[in-house]
Design an enzyme around this catalytic site. Structure first.
Site, PDB file in Angstrom:
ATOM      1  N   HIS A 122       0.823  -1.203   0.000  1.00  0.00           N
ATOM      2  CA  HIS A 122       0.000   0.000   0.000  1.00  0.00           C
ATOM      3  C   HIS A 122       0.863   1.262   0.000  1.00  0.00           C
ATOM      4  CE1 HIS A 122      -3.909  -2.020   1.669  1.00  0.00           C
ATOM      5  NE2 HIS A 122      -3.515  -2.511   0.511  1.00  0.00           N
ATOM      6  N   GLU A 169       0.859   3.939   1.850  1.00  0.00           N
ATOM      7  CA  GLU A 169       1.357   4.391   3.153  1.00  0.00           C
ATOM      8  C   GLU A 169       2.618   3.626   3.550  1.00  0.00           C
ATOM      9  OE1 GLU A 169      -3.248   4.312   3.487  1.00  0.00           O
ATOM     10  OE2 GLU A 169      -1.685   3.221   2.409  1.00  0.00           O
ATOM     11  N   CYS A 202      -1.642  -0.833   7.420  1.00  0.00           N
ATOM     12  CA  CYS A 202      -0.912   0.433   7.283  1.00  0.00           C
ATOM     13  C   CYS A 202      -0.969   1.222   8.581  1.00  0.00           C
ATOM     14  CB  CYS A 202      -1.466   1.251   6.124  1.00  0.00           C
ATOM     15  SG  CYS A 202      -1.038   0.526   4.516  1.00  0.00           S
ATOM     16  N   CYS A 213      -5.727   1.309   5.871  1.00  0.00           N
ATOM     17  CA  CYS A 213      -6.207   0.024   6.373  1.00  0.00           C
ATOM     18  C   CYS A 213      -5.520  -0.302   7.702  1.00  0.00           C
ATOM     19  CB  CYS A 213      -5.932  -1.077   5.352  1.00  0.00           C
ATOM     20  SG  CYS A 213      -4.181  -1.543   5.234  1.00  0.00           S
TER      21      CYS A 213
END
Length: 161
Positions: free
Chosen positions: A75, A77, A104, A101
């Site tokens: 992801h 992040e 993250c 999420c």
């Protein structure tokens, strides 16, 4: 007289996150992240994609079916955190278009980031987002949904003579 129609710091950093998302090869969801120091210096950026060395042409981009992208994609992040090359993220803010999420959120907390600024919370009702919000709140990470004063920012690559 100075210009009065300049963008805010928040709009600038979210704009950088959105620009980073344009590097994502994901055909469905493009997310970018921008990590910023307390004194408004960009520390790192990232976008969602496969790990270095894992070909965008050999791994699946499917969201459903026998083999999906989910076990492989990093992801935005986490990529931004990993891309910081050892810089301290203590007290930093992360700008991201989509609320982080739970996975993250763990990385955000562990890295010392103290604020999450996001545009969309479209997965607010999912277990992953609920877990994310619970952990971020417990760790004292500030959450702020950005309400930009501008709808868009135009980037023009034409050189003005």
């Amino acid at each position: 007289m100075k210009r009065n129609d300049y963008i805010s710091w928040d709009e600038y950093f979210m704009g950088v996150a959105l620009l980073a998302s344009k590097r994502s090869k994901d055909p469905n969801t493009q997310v970018g992240a921008c990590i910023v120091s307390p004194d408004n210096i960009i520390l790192s950026t990232g976008y969602n994609g496969f790990p270095i060395g894992c070909s965008d042409d050999e791994y699946p981009w499917a969201r459903e079916g026998e083999e999906t992208k989910y076990p492989y994609v990093v992801h935005a992040e986490l990529n931004a955190i990993l891309n910081c090359n050892g810089k301290s993220l203590h007290g930093a803010s992360i700008y991201v278009a989509l609320f982080p999420c739970n996975e993250c959120a763990k990385a955000i907390i562990q890295s010392g980031i103290r604020e999450v600024v996001y545009l969309s919370d479209k997965y607010a009702d999912t277990d992953a987002t609920k877990a994310s919000k619970r952990m971020l709140a417990s760790a004292g990470v500030s959450l702020r949904q950005l309400k930009p004063q501008v709808d868009s920012i135009l980037l023009d690559f034409r050189v003005k003579e």
